[in-house]
Every structure is written in structure tokens, then in C-alpha cells.
Scaffold this active site. Structure first.
Site, PDB file in Angstrom:
ATOM      1  CG  ASP A 512      -1.786   1.229   1.285  1.00 26.32           C
ATOM      2  OD1 ASP A 512      -2.582   1.420   0.354  1.00 26.32           O
ATOM      3  OD2 ASP A 512      -1.646   2.014   2.243  1.00 26.32           O
ATOM      4  CG  HIS A 515       3.375   6.479  -4.575  1.00 26.65           C
ATOM      5  ND1 HIS A 515       2.258   5.674  -4.468  1.00 26.65           N
ATOM      6  CD2 HIS A 515       2.987   7.709  -4.152  1.00 26.65           C
ATOM      7  CE1 HIS A 515       1.245   6.392  -4.021  1.00 26.65           C
ATOM      8  NE2 HIS A 515       1.655   7.613  -3.808  1.00 26.65           N
ATOM      9  CG  ASP A 613      -7.587   3.399  -3.727  1.00 27.90           C
ATOM     10  OD1 ASP A 613      -8.172   3.439  -2.633  1.00 27.90           O
ATOM     11  OD2 ASP A 613      -6.437   2.963  -3.867  1.00 27.90           O
TER      12      ASP A 613
END
Length: 1489
Positions: A512, A515, A613
Site C-alpha cells: 500500500d 510510492h 480507490d
């Protein structure tokens, strides 16, 4: 750079490391942290790999080291060259293998069909199976759970209160479930449902109410361990108090009500920030210096005599030190820099005061700069604050929060505040200095738009929190790991345990917020996970905005699959493009060799129709689009999937924060109105089941090729194709990005042409409405639209379809079987999937073709069929057929340029609108296909020509069949293979044509050496004069015109394409400069013998001809060819077993006397011819060329036709020529009237040319030795041979070496010397300055007669040549310091420039390749005599230079080495693309090595 590229490998692959050109010759060692056999992986432990030499001897161009890949993960390698610690490095990623079922069978990655579940919506653990059964019954084989841990107070699925504790909500009264129970369920799903389970790991943050965080606040960014955040915290608290004041109405009078509704109120809010908030916080003070305190400290140092005296004053050197405690006015001055910057004029008080004033002024300037910088930050903060208000309260796409309240503040708080909210702002500021309180003010996590994902925005140097640029997650605290476990022991240990729990029970993880997760943290944790689960499946979603940055994460973390979102597509065209981008190789792709260069690839995709999402597709597209978009995704050749709720047509986003209802359970008898249950009639579940099963079937059966066709703006057709069976599945999807109820779609659907035979309709489905009541959001269960379902039929015949109106079968040519489909009810929201096979005849032909290709590779066994009616020619392996062809036949089979082909009445194959192939033979095809194949460039004109017709196919076979003999048999083999090829679908022709040609080509190369084949051939008319009739082993053929028997010895073409056929093919000099390398080194002894004897028969005036002209049109205008011929005879005797026997071979003399016309054979032994050549030179030969004048040379002046070759009685040197001709290889004759160089040789090299002297010395020495051993009957050549040998030896260095001694008595022209320590290019030239030009020719003498040289002098001269003459591929033919030097050759340019017009500079600078061979051989010879260290360095140089030739050879479509290049290796369009002597001398270097 390699971290920006992804190199994916599969388990059981062999990875080889080979040396590139810049490394060959150097001592290179490859190190890797891939675990050695029997050892565990340790990221920092590297070990060296051993080099493997397949030939059994050291060969930098062929050796390799390897890894047998047996362990999944990310691994690093680096290599060292020489003394360098690390020359280069990179990463490789080895994919894991997933297994499911009781039998533990493999689940290929491209088979994955995943469904995401919000764990909190599954209810108690004992009810999970009923809810997860929906995934099983819908055909998914992988489940992704959001975190199963105890959640924080926000209830977000990704805000975890305790990473080690299972969510207590999964337990029931009387039953407390543990991680072991979860693991048992996961194992059950794996074995009984064939389903893999993965879950998230969240490393970047924890819930703000995590209990362990209260005990260990050092795990977050607080005001104690991160004092640089204090200004941001002060602003954050001021904004909180602003929220309270606005909510209480205190700013209504200022035009800022609690409910902000317009631009004016926003403007007034800006005013409040600038007029009250910023002046109150005085944030600039955190970045300023206490001026008076600093000046006073400085004064005391000056008074103590600490002033520094420097020559140069520089105010920029004053350094300000940030306060480590982050206090107002806490920044200090580095007093050392202050003392160096501000120096008093004296020690008296006035001077010290003046100096202090200088410092005060500078510090006040710096404080002003800090103020301005803070003003800039405040401007950005204002914009972000107001922008946030606009989005949350005014924007149509925002949440419309309404009035500002304490629950819905102006902006989200950036820091936790675990104390009472009734403190005043000033009271809160007091807490900042109390360590026990300040350590609990922790920075929240979030994300920053367009930020560098590799930068930690909470660390010093970032102003994200101050500038209010963070999109904040107010329920989560950003974790502070530091660089290593010792920096925050508790956090690293806590997260390690969390990782181990996850890896123990799940097959994989989703990273999760990958980045924003510190790379080194994720790297460490995943290593721990892989210790427990070696085949850990890792998936992530990256929002870096850069594929290169994505690759950094993929390579470092060994991410198996990157999530790609179909919802990112704005229309059907973009959705189809994503399938093509992430979903496989093109239909009809070429077969790649099993051993091939490792090339970067894009990260393996997990292509999802929707993620948890994404916004709800039913809302932003339409319910009707769910099925066709899902079908498009399912047809991608990669992992695919969805999120629970999509298939049930839930008409809203299932929020990871707010959703608290449970998923429905599976009940096959459920009614549409039953909110808590679903079955195959719910939403698109039935269609998704069919699509998921089809997706898994296609991946498991090798349907790896993809074609996407945009039928119209809303209809996408996706084809999956199996390259071995050539079955296809075609899905035609009518998307509905807009609601058909409100948008008018096109009524007419274009017909489709589907190549092949449609076996069945796999499924046809469309979204329809039903009577089940309208949607009402259920309070307990996450329910979908009850009034929408699918009308679906599976595995039906085409004529039973309700979507297809009719189909017509068409045959386009003899091999195109096509069905045209006309649609009737392909309405928006519809999908139809066809299973397509080749028509029976094509299927049979492809199977038979594959069976015959098995002889080249077992790859073709799959899909092959026996050929019960095979032509006789195909019952014999091609290798056996080719074993009977001759060297000349092989030249025809593989090569022959256009000029050679035209001589036989043909030509190289021309591709219209593109170009002609370089060769008529297989190499012409291979050179083009070698560029096309790795890129699968099926749109290339070459492939298009193959698809359009059989012209190229027929050219290949017919060209060989008409030759007859063994070559004709090879042609018949092609013809038989092509009979099958012509009758398969045209889109398959390029790949199978390639397979046939590659197989034949590699079979041919297993038999012979490519470099020999290129130049050795026989044309329509034999280029060589006849050999003696009594000579054995001479090849013969029937003349096609006279039908008489004639000799057909191979000759060497000088160069292609300019010197390939007819009169200009065969040259004496070129032939014997190339013969050793092309024929003797490669073992073509018989052909070499025949060429030597054929030229012996042309001897005249003691010379052999330069331009042979098939013997009868010979020109005897070169002085060096005979010496190259004699050197080759010597080499033949030395290299060939019993080679001296050639001296007794009969020679058929065409010219018994110098003045006779060509006559029938007159026989004499070769040694007599040799003796004649030597005697003629010793006696001296002078003559005028026969037929002198423009009829044989239009440029030469009359004097140039006078030929002279003699021996100097004093020195023993051969000399000759005059200033009007050029008798050596540097034979350019001026051609320009405009420049007045016509008839003037550019490089006459008259007198004694250095290489001719060397070749003569070599020959005389050899003849003396032959006579001594009884192989040569002549002891005298006017003078004793050994005396001649001695004279050359004694005089060579005296006359040729340019000494460093300025008084050298042997130097006749000291005024012409411009470089010393070199060897002259000639001696006794008519223009003495030409003797002193630095050229590469002396190296030839060093190779053939090294005894002439003093070792040290030779080495110095070679070093000079390396510095001045050596280029990337060739040697400069003239010193660049010479006024005549010009390195660019243009034979067409006519100008008034004497030195370059009409290519006058042919040998005055351009870099010729063949001299490099002699230069390198000379370096190797003398390096050995200079000692081991120099020899090792020389070997490196030689291998490095040769590697550049190797690369040029590999990349050249001519598969050769050019005649020359322009300066610095630049391409010269006037050069032969491949030259015999260029290749030959390089082969000689390899032979020496």
C-alpha cells in the site's frame, strides 16, 4: 542506469553475462548477491561468478558467466574491470511461482483473476466463506484482502491501530479468532478452491490512536526528533484556532462566515490569513539570527585577538547554522567563517566596532532574506488553504461539507494534538518547548501532488508541511524509520514482526502507498517476508507519473505485478490501447531464439477493471458498460481482476473509510430483491464467470498474442491467439461509457471480417433490465442494482446467435479463409466471443510445416502433425542435403551481391517502396529479419511484402533450383517447404518464413565459416585462368552456353558491392593480402592452392597482375602484388600439412615470355615460377604497359605507363616506380581537371616502399631456409640468396629508422624530419619528403620480417602509430599532423582543391581497416618481447579493438567489415561495405591470439 530498466526472468532460466566491446581484453569480474547454492540471500553479500569458456580456451568474445535462477526476488550484480572497484551494475527480477490445489499445481501469473475485498465488510470470520464464495462462483482464483488488523478510530481500512493484532471484529461471542485461524482459512481456499490469497502491508503510516505510538513517539515525526517541523506546527495550530473562531462567528464581521459560498468570502479569508494569522505566528523568526547576540559574540572574539588575515575577502563565505532545536532566532553564525569574512583594519576599538557593524549589516540582510523567503512560503500556503476550501465546500466534484465546524475545519490538521482543545494559542505555544509534550505532536501522513516519490517530504529540506502542500490523511501518522534499524529499533522490530505474520499466512502482499514508502524499508521488510515465503507474490500500485521511476521500485523490491487501471481510460479506444500495451505480443509474432539478449520489458501488469480507490463506474460511465469493459480487461494477456461490488453493479463507491455494511453472501436460490444474498443472476456475475474462466484458459494454453481492433468509436474487438496451435478467441465488445438511456449510439454496427473458421460462440451476453424494483440502499448489506442482469448464452453455434445476423464465408486468395460477420443486436453493453480455428486445410498445413521445422528446434513440436504425403526431398534432413554443397555453392546460397546476381541474369530481391536486399542469398533476408524479429516489427515493408504475395518466397527457391546439382537440391527443399507456407493464412507467413530461413541459415553456418563464404565464389565466367590439366582436385562444370567442361575454381572478390563481378572482381594484390586470413586460417587449403597456382600462371616481367581481368586482360602495373603472392606461398607451406608440396605443383603458364600473347598451357613447377620472379627483380625489370594509353587508363599520363622494379645492389632493397604512377596499394590516381591533379598519383610511393622491402626480406629468408632443407633447388639469384638476406638486414634500420640522434650520419634529409622514433614509409622517393610521412605500412614489415627491428625502437614506433593513426575501426592512412591529411573521402566531389578533388585523398587520411590487422599483430609480437605487463595491456587493446569490429560485423546488413571509414570511424558512403582484406587481416589477429 540499469535500475531504470526492468529485466524480468522466470525461474529455471539461465542468465548469462557476456563482455561488451569496451570490456574485452580487460580483467573483468562479475559479482552478484543472488544466493550461492545452499546459502540464504543476504542483500549486502556479493560473490564472484566464474567465467566459462565454451571452446575450452580463453575467448573474450565467447566466454560468459551464468546464474541458474532457482530463487525468486530482486538481485543485484556489479562488475569490476581492472583495478576499478565498480565499473557498472544493475538489477534483475526473478518472478515467483504460485501454486494452488491439493496437487499443488502451478498458477501462471497471466492466469490470475483477482478480486479485492474490504476485510471489515466480510463480517465475523466464520461467515467469510459464504461471502468469499461469490469470488469462487464468479471464477476468480485470487483474493486480495485489505488489511486484517485492528483499525484506527477513522475506520479506514488502511489506518491500522495495531499491526500485530487481528481485527477483533472478526471474532464472535465465545470465539476469539487468531491469525492461525485466518491462515487455516487461507490454506483451505488454496487447496479446495484453487484460490490464492494476498493482503496489504502498510509500512508508511499507522493510525493516530495506535497505543504503541503513545509509548514510542520516536516512531513518528515529532517536534523533538524533527524540530524543523516546528514552524509548520505553529501554523497548523493557528489554523485550528482560526477554525474555532470562524465556527463561532467571530469573523462574520470580517466577511468570513462559517458557511463560505462565494469568491468574495474566499477573498476575505485570504485577508484574514495575511492580516491576522501570519503576523501572529511570525514564522520567519524560526529562520532568523539573533543579530545582537551574534555580533556581541563576534566582538569578544576580535577583542581576544582571533581575527584572521586572508588575501581575498568574500562575504559569501559567511555561513549560518540552523538551530538544531528549531527555536525562534535560534540560528547561529559560524564564527570561523565570520572571522574569515570580516577582518578589522586594526586592533583598536574603532576598527573592531567598524568590523562588527559590517557583520551586523550582513546579518540584518540575511534576516530580511529569510523574511522574504517565508513570505513566499506563506503565499503558497494561502493558495493551498483557499484551494482546499474551494474543493471541500464549493466545487461540484467535491464533498460539499457545508459550514466550517470543529468537525469540518477550514483545513485538515497536519499534526496530532493529544491534549485538551480548550487551550489558547499562546498556551499551546508553551507546550512546544516541553519535551515530554512536544514529542507527541506527530506529523500526519498523506501525499503530495507531483512530488518526487523518492524524496521523504517529512525530512529536513522539505517545506511541504509549512507550505500546506500535503493532501493529508488526518487519521494516520507518518512513520520515521531512519536509515537503518538502529535509528529506530522499536519501529523496525514491530514492522518486521508484522511482515512475518503476513508472510506466514498469505501467498503475497500488496504494497500500500508503495510510492511513498521508503525504498530501503520496503526492501528490508520484503527480504524478511521472502525468508518465510520464497515465492512471495508482490503487487503494487504506483503513482510516480514516470515509467522509469516505477521501474526503480519494481527492480529494488522485485514487484511481480503493477496495478493498471482500466478506469484511467476516458473512452473505448484508450481502454483497448491499454490492453495492447500491457496484454501480450502481437499476433503473428516471430519465434525468438532460446538464447537471446536480455532486453528490458515493461513491468508485468495486473489490469483491473476497477480498484477500490476508483470512483464508481456505474456513476461515471453506466451500468451497461460494466460487462464490455470487463470483457476487454479479461482479454488482456496479463493478470486481471476487479473489486467486489463491480460485478453486482453496486451504484456507488464502496468507501474504504465510511463503508460499514457487509458484503452479500452466495445463495444460488436468492431472489433479485434479496439484499444480503447474490447469485449468478445478480448483476454481471454470470458474464464475469465466463470471462474469468476464458481468461484462465487462454493463459494456460499459451494464447500469448494479442490484437486490438477499434471497430468503431464504441466497439472494440480483442483477439487472443495461440502461436503454436493458431487458434484464436475474438471478443467483440460494445462499450457504453455513456448511458444508452440518455445518449444515442449509432444504430448500424460495422460488419467484421474474422480470418479462419468460427468453431463456436464461446459466449454472447448483454446487459438488460428486469422487473425487480428500483435500487434502494440497504442498511446492512452492500447491495447492487436489482433491476439489471445479463442475458447470456454460452457455447452455441454461430447460426444460433441472437447477436449475429448472418455470416458469409469468403476466400481471399488460396490461403485466406475469412468469415464476414454482420451484427443484428450488438447493442451497447453487449459482448460476443468467438472461438476461431484455422480452416482444416490450413490447420493441417501449419501442423505439417511445424513437423518439418522440428529438425531445427523442439519448439515446433507443439501443434505439429505428421506429414504422410511428404515430398521425397523433405524426408532427408536439410543438414544432410547441405553437406554435399561446395564452397562456391555456399557462396550462392548465402551471399552474392547484386552485381554477382546480375552476371547470372538475375539480381537481388527488390521490395517495392522500400529497397533491394543486400544479397541474393539467405544473408540478404537474415540481415533484415535480424532487425525485425526482436522488435516484432510486423508492419515492416518486408513483412508486408510476404503477406501480399509469394514473390519473395518464389525468389528464394527458384534462384537455387535453376542452379542444379547439390544447390538445386537445397532449392527443392525450400520449394517443398514453401508449398506449405503459401497455403497458410497470410498473417502467419512472415513468422513461418522466418523460421524456415533461420533454420536453413543456421544449418549452413554449422558447416562453413561466414567470412569465407562472402568473398569466395564462381561467376558466370570463371575469374581465374585455367590450371594445369594434370593438377588433381580441380573442380569442373559444364558451360551453360557451350555445354563443354570447364574449370570453376573459386576466386576472391576484392570487395562488395563495387568489386564483385566481371573484370573488376579479381585483383592480384587484394587476393593475396586476403588469402591467408580468409583461406589458410579457416582451413580452405585446396581453394587457396588453386588460387596461388592460377596466379602463378599469369607471371610476366617477374610480376603478377594487379587487375587480373580473367588473365587475358591483365595489367602489370603494381610492384607489390608479386611479393604478397610469394608471402602467401610461404604461409601455405608453413600452415598447411605437407604444404611444401605445392612447390612441385604444375603451373600452366599463359605467358612463356614477357612479350608473348596468352597461349595454351605450358607446364612448369611452381618453384621455377618463384625463381623466375626473384631473378627478374634481381636483374631488374623495366617495361611499358601493353596497350598503354587512355584505352586502359583514361587518367594516367604517358610516363605513368612505364613500369620499373629492381633491387639495389648496396642495400638489397627492392625499389621501382616513378612519380607518375603508383605501384603499391596506395594507388589513387588524380582524376580532376578542375583541380589540376589529373594524371598525378596522390601517393606514388616510388623508391623502396617499406612493406615491399619487408615482404622481400621475408621471401628471401624463406627461400634460403627452403634451400637449406632441400625444398628449393636454386641457391643463387644472380647473387647468393643469403647475401641478399644479409644486406637487407644490415641496412634496414640504417635507412628506414628516423633516429632521435640529430647527428645521425645515415639521415640524408634531416631538414625533412618532423617526427622521430618512427620508421619511414619509403626510402629513396623522387619527392624525398614523402619518405618521412607517418603511415601504417611499416607494421606490415614488422609482422612478416620482425627480425629487421630493434625491439625498443619497434615498440616506440607502434606507440606513436597507436596515438596518431589508430581509429575506432581502421588506421589513418596519413598522420593527421601532415599538411596533406584529409580524413573524409568523397569520390564524387570535384573542386579546385588539389588535395581532395575527385577523392584524391583516398589514402591521405581516411581510415582503412586492413592495416589494423598488421598493426595489432605487430603489437602482440613485440609486446611479448617487452615483458608480461606490457603484453597483458596489449592483449586488452587488441581485444578491445577487435570487439568494435565484431560489433560492426554483427550490426552490418552486409555481415562484413568495410574497406574504410572516414575520420574517427564515421561511415563513408563511397567505401565497399565489406572488403576481403579487411575481414582477412582481422581473422589473422584472432588466429595469432
Amino acid at each position: 542506469a540499469h535500475i531504470l530498466l526492468v529485466y524480468y526472468l522466470l525461474l529455471c532460466f539461465e542468465l548469462q553475462f557476456r563482455l561488451g566491446p569496451t570490456l574485452q581484453g580487460r580483467h573483468v569480474q562479475v559479482h552478484t548477491n543472488y544466493p550461492a547454492e545452499g546459502e540464504k540471500f543476504d542483500r549486502v553479500k556479493f560473490w564472484p561468478l566464474n567465467w566459462i569458456n565454451p571452446t575450452g580456451r580463453e575467448d573474450d568474445s565467447d566466454k560468459y558467466c551464468k546464474l541458474d535462477l532457482q530463487v525468486a526476488g530482486s538481485y543485484q550484480y556489479y562488475f569490476c574491470a581492472g583495478t576499478e572497484e565498480k565499473t557498472g551494475s544493475g538489477y534483475i527480477v526473478v518472478d515467483p511461482v504460485l501454486r494452488v490445489g491439493a496437487d499443488n499445481h502451478v498458477l501462471p501469473l497471466d492466469c490470475i483473476a483477482i478480486q479485492t475485498y474490504l476485510a471489515k465488510c466480510l463480517g465475523p470470520l466464520d461467515e467469510w466463506q459464504d461471502r468469499l464464495r461469490v469470488a469462487k462462483e464468479t471464477g476468480y482464483n485470487m483474493i486480495h484482502f485489505t488489511p486484517l488488523q485492528k483499525l484506527g478510530m477513522s475506520r479506514s481500512c488502511y489506518s491500522l491501530a495495531d499491526q500485530l493484532e487481528l481485527n477483533p471484529e472478526f471474532s464472535t461471542e465465545g470465539k476469539n479468532y487468531t491469525w492461525m485461524d485466518v491462515g487455516n482459512l487461507v490454506e483451505k481456499l488454496k487447496k479446495e478452491w484453487n484460490m490464492v490469497c494476498i493482503t496489504d502491508v502498510v509500512y508508511n503510516h499507522t493510525a493516530a490512536n495506535s497505543r504503541w505510538l503513545c509509548l514510542h513517539p520516536e516512531c513518528g515525526y515529532n517536534l523533538v526528533n524533527s524540530p524543523h517541523l516546528k514552524p509548520a506546527w505553529v501554523l497548523d495550530r493557528a489554523l485550528w484556532h482560526l477554525t474555532c473562531d470562524i465556527a463561532d462567528g467571530k469573523y462574520s464581521g470580517h466577511g468570513v462566515p462559517a458557511h463560505i459560498e462565494n469568491e468574495h468570502q474566499l477573498h476575505m479569508l485570504r485577508g484574514v490569513l495575511w492580516d491576522e494569522i501570519y503576523p501572529r505566528t511570525k514564522l520567519w523568526e524560526f529562520y532568523q539570527v539573533n543579530v545582537e547576540k551574534a555580533v556581541e559574540q563576534f566582538r569578544k572574539l576580535l577583542q581576544a585577538g582571533k581575527a584572521v588575515r586572508l588575501e581575498n575577502e568574500d562575504k559569501k563565505r559567511l555561513r549560518i547554522l540552523p538551530d538544531p532545536h528549531g527555536r525562534r532566532f535560534g540560528n547561529t553564525v559560524d564564527m570561523t567563517s565570520a572571522l574569515e569574512t570580516f577582518i578589522p583594519n586594526g586592533n583598536e576599538p574603532s576598527s573592531i566596532q567598524e568590523c562588527c557593524n559590517w557583520l551586523r549589516n550582513r546579518l540584518e540582510e540575511l534576516n530580511v532574506e529569510s523574511y522574504k523567503e517565508m513570505h513566499y512560503h506563506e503565499e503558497q500556503a494561502t493558495n493551498c488553504i483557499v484551494g482546499n476550501v474551494v474543493y471541500e465546500r464549493l466545487a461540484d466534484h467535491g464533498p460539499k461539507l457545508g459550514p466550517i465546524t470543529r468537525n469540518h475545519p477550514v483545513v485538515c490538521g497536519y499534526f496530532t494534538f493529544p491534549f485538551e482543545d480548550n487551550l489558547t494559542f499562546d498556551q499551546e505555544m508553551q507546550l512546544m518547548s516541553q519535551t515530554d509534550k512536544a514529542c507527541h505532536f506527530l506529523a500526519h501522513n498523506g501525499w503530495v501532488m507531483s512530488d518526487d516519490p523518492l524524496r521523504n517530504f517529512a525530512e529536513p529540506g522539505s517545506n511541504v508541511y509549512l507550505r500546506r502542500e500535503l493532501i493529508c490523511w488526518g487519521d494516520s501518522v507518518k512513520l520515521r524509520y531512519g536509515e537503518k534499524p538502529a535509528d529506530c529499533p522499536y519501529l523496525w522490530a514491530h514492522m518486521k514482526k508484522y511482515t512475518e505474520i503476513t508472510a506466514q499466512h498469505f501467498a503475497g502482499v500488496r504494497l500500500d502507498n508503495c510510492h511513498s514508502t521508503p525504498l530501503h524499508v520496503a526492501e528490508y521488510m520484503l527480504e524478511r517476508a521472502r525468508e518465510l515465503k520464497p515465492d512471495l507474490y508482490v503487487v503494487a500500485e504506483l503513482f510516480t507519473g514516470s515509467e522509469e521511476l516505477d521501474n526503480v521500485f519494481v527492480t529494488r523490491l522485485a514487484i511481480t505485478s503493477l496495478i493498471r487501471e482500466a478506469m484511467s481510460a476516458g473512452d473505448s479506444h484508450e481502454e483497448g490501447r491499454l490492453v495492447y500495451r500491457f496484454g501480450g505480443e502481437p499476433v503473428g509474432s516471430f519465434v525468438q531464439p532460446s538464447l537471446r539478449p536480455l532486453v528490458p520489458s515493461i513491468a508485468h501488469a495486473m489490469f483491473l477493471d476497477v480498484t477500490h480507490d476508483n470512483e464508481c463506474p456505474v456513476q461515471i460511465r453506466s451500468a451497461y458498460d460494466s460487462l464490455p469493459s470487463s470483457a476487454i480487461v479479461s482479454m488482456a494477456s496479463c493478470a486481471t481482476g476487479s473489486t467486489r461490488g463491480y460485478d453486482e453493479l453496486v451504484p456507488h463507491q464502496i468507501s474504504v473509510v465510511k463503508e460499514e455494511r457487509f458484503y452479500p453472501k452466495w445463495n444460488s436460490e436468492a431472489k433479485p430483491s434479496s439484499a444480503g444474498e447474490v447469485n449468478s443472476q445478480s448483476g454481471i456475475i454470470a458474464g464475469k464467470l465466463a470471462l474469468n474462466m476464458l481468461h484462465q484458459e487462454l493463459a494456460s494454453k499459451g494464447f500469448s498474442q494479442v490484437y486490438v481492433d477499434q471497430v468503431d468509436e464504441d466497439i472494440v474487438a480483442v483477439t487472443r491467439h495461440c502461436p503454436s496451435t493458431h487458434q484464436s478467441v475474438v471478443a467483440v465488445c460494445h462499450t457504453a461509457f455513456r448511458n444508452p438511456k440518455t445518449y444515442q449510439y449509432r444504430q448500424e454496427v460495422p460488419p467484421m471480417c474474422i480470418p479462419g473458421k468460427i468453431e463456436e460462440v464461446v459466449l454472447e451476453a448483454r446487459t438488460v433490465e428486469r422487473i425487480a424494483g428500483s435500487y434502494q440502499k440497504d442498511r446492512k448489506s452492500i447491495n447492487g442494482l436489482p433491476d439489471h442482469t445479463l442475458e447470456i448464452r454460452e457455447h452455441i453455434q454461430l447460426h444460433d446467435s441472437k447477436i449475429v445476423k448472418q455470416d458469409d464465408v469468403m476466400c481471399k486468395g488460396r490461403s485466406e479463409f475469412v468469415q464476414e460477420i454482420e451484427f443484428e443486436h450488438l447493442s451497447p453493453g453487449s459482448v460476443i466471443v468467438f472461438r476461431v480455428s484455422l480452416d482444416p486445410r490450413s490447420q493441417e498445413l501449419v501442423g505439417v510445416l511445424r513437423r518439418h521445422l522440428v529438425q531445427f528446434s523442439d519448439h515446433y513440436k507443439t501443434g505439429s502433425m505428421p506429414d504422410n504425403n511428404a515430398p521425397a526431398i523433405l524426408t532427408t534432413p536439410l543438414a544432410a542435403i547441405m553437406s554435399k554443397v561446395t564452397l562456391a555453392d555456399m557462396n550462392v546460397l548465402l551471399f552474392r551481391c547484386d552485381a554477382e546476381e546480375q552476371e547470372d541474369g538475375g539480381g537481388c530481391y527488390n521490395i517495392p517502396s522500400w529497397m533491394s536486399l543486400k544479397y541474393g542469398g539467405l544473408q540478404g533476408l537474415m540481415s533484415v529479419m535480424g532487425d525485425i524479429r526482436p522488435k516484432n516489427d510486423l508492419g515492416h515493408p518486408f513483412c508486408d511484402n510476404l503477406r501480399r504475395g509469394d514473390w519473395m518466397i518464389d525468389y528464394v527457391s527458384n534462384r537455387l533450383v535453376i542452379k542444379g546439382g547439390a544447390l538445386g537440391e537445397v532449392g527443392k527443399w525450400f520449394q517443398a517447404m514453401f508449398t506449405y507456407l503459401k497455403h497458410i493464412p497470410r498473417y502467419l507467413v512472415p513468422c513461418y518464413f522466418d523460421s524456415i530461413i533461420v533454420g536453413a541459415y543456421t544449418t549452413a553456418l554449422d558447416i562453413l565459416v561466414i567470412s569465407v563464404l562472402q568473398m569466395c565464389g564462381v561467376g558466370l565466367h570463371p575469374a581465374l585462368p585455367p590450371l594445369a590439366p594434370t593438377l588433381l582436385d580441380v573442380p569442373y562444370r559444364l558451360n551453360g552456353v557451350t555445354n563443354e567442361k570447364e574449370q570453376c575454381c573459386v576466386s576472391l572478390a576484392a570487395g562488395l558491392p563495387h568489386f564483385a563481378a566481371g573484370m573488376v572482381r579479381c585483383w592480384g594484390r587484394d587476393t593475396f593480402m586476403a588469402l591467408r586470413g580468409l583461406m589458410l586460417v579457416t582451413g580452405r587449403h585446396l581453394e587457396a592452392r588453386n588460387i596461388i597456382l592460377a596466379f602463378a600462371g599469369t607471371l610476366r616481367y617477374g610480376l603478377i597482375p594487379n587487375l587480373l581481368g580473367q588473365g587475358t586482360g591483365a595489367r602489370y602495373n603494381c610492384r607489390d602484388a608479386v611479393w604478397w603472392w610469394l608471402q602467401c606461398i610461404q604461409d601455405y607451406c608453413n600452415m598447411v600439412p605437407d604444404g611444401v608440396n605445392i612447390l612441385m605443383c604444375p603451373v600452366s603458364r599463359m605467358y612463356p615470355t614477357n612479350v608473348s600473347q596468352p597461349q595454351p598451357a605450358g607446364i612448369q613447377p611452381l618453384y621455377d615460377v618463384i625463381h623466375e620472379a626473384m631473378t627478374r627483380h634481381m636483374q631488374g625489370t623495366e617495361f611499358r604497359e601493353r596497350n598503354a594509353g587512355p584505352q586502359i587508363d583514361r587518367n594516367m599520363t604517358d610516363e605513368g605507363f612505364n613500369v620499373e622494379a629492381k633491387v639495389n645492389e648496396d642495400t638489397g632493397f627492392v625499389y621501382g616506380g616513378n612519380r607518375f604512377n603508383c605501384g603499391t596499394w596506395m594507388d589513387k590516381m588524380g582524376e580532376s581537371d578542375k583541380a589540376h591533379n589529373k594524371g598525378i598519383p596522390a601517393t606514388p610511393r616510388d623508391g623502396s616502399a617499406v612493406e615491399i622491402v619487408g615482404l622481400c626480406k621475408s621471401t628471401v629468408r624463406w627461400l634460403v631456409d627452403l634451400h637449406t632443407h632441400g625444398f628449393f633447388p636454386y641457391a643463387t639469384l644472380t647473387i647468393l640468396s643469403d647475401e641478399w638476406n644479409r644486406k637487407i638486414q644490415e641496412n634496414f634500420e640504417k635507412m628506414f629508422y628516423v633516429s632521435h640522434n640529430l647527428q645521425d650520419p645515415n639521415e640524408k634529409h634531416p631538414d625533412l624530419v618532423h617526427k622521430r622514433g618512427i620508421y619511414k614509409d619509403s626510402y629513396g622517393a623522387s619527392s624525398p619528403w614523402c619518405d618521412y610521412q607517418l603511415r601504417p605500412n611499416f607494421a606490415i614489415t614488422m609482422v612478416v620480417a620482425p627480425e629487421l627491428f630493434t625491439v625498443e625502437r619497434a615498440w616506440e614506433a607502434l606507440e606513436m602509430a597507436e596515438t596518431k593513426l589508430l581509429g575506432p575501426l581502421g588506421m589513418k592512412t596519413l598522420d593527421p599532423d601532415d599538411m596533406k591529411y584529409c580524413g573524409v573521402y568523397d569520390n564524387t566531389l570535384d573542386s579546385e582543391n588539389f588535395n581532395v578533388a575527385k577523392g584524391f585523398n583516398y589514402h591521405q587520411g581516411p581510415e582503412w581497416l586492413w592495416p589494423v590487422g598488421y598493426f595489432l599483430r605487430a603489437k602482440l609480437y613485440f609486446a611479448k618481447k617487452m615483458g608480461p605487463e606490457i603484453y597483458d595491456k596489449t592483449v586488452y587493446l587488441v581485444k578491445n579493438v577487435l570487439s568494435r569490429h565484431n560489433i560492426h560485423f554483427e550490426r552490418s546488413s552486409w555481415k562484413g567489415l568495410p574497406e574504410l571509414t572516414n575520420e574517427n570511424g564515421q561511415y563513408c558512403p563511397f567505401s565497399c561495405e565489406t572488403q576481403a582484406w579487411s575481414i582477412a587481416t582481422i581473422l589473422e589477429v584472432l588466429h595469432d591470439l
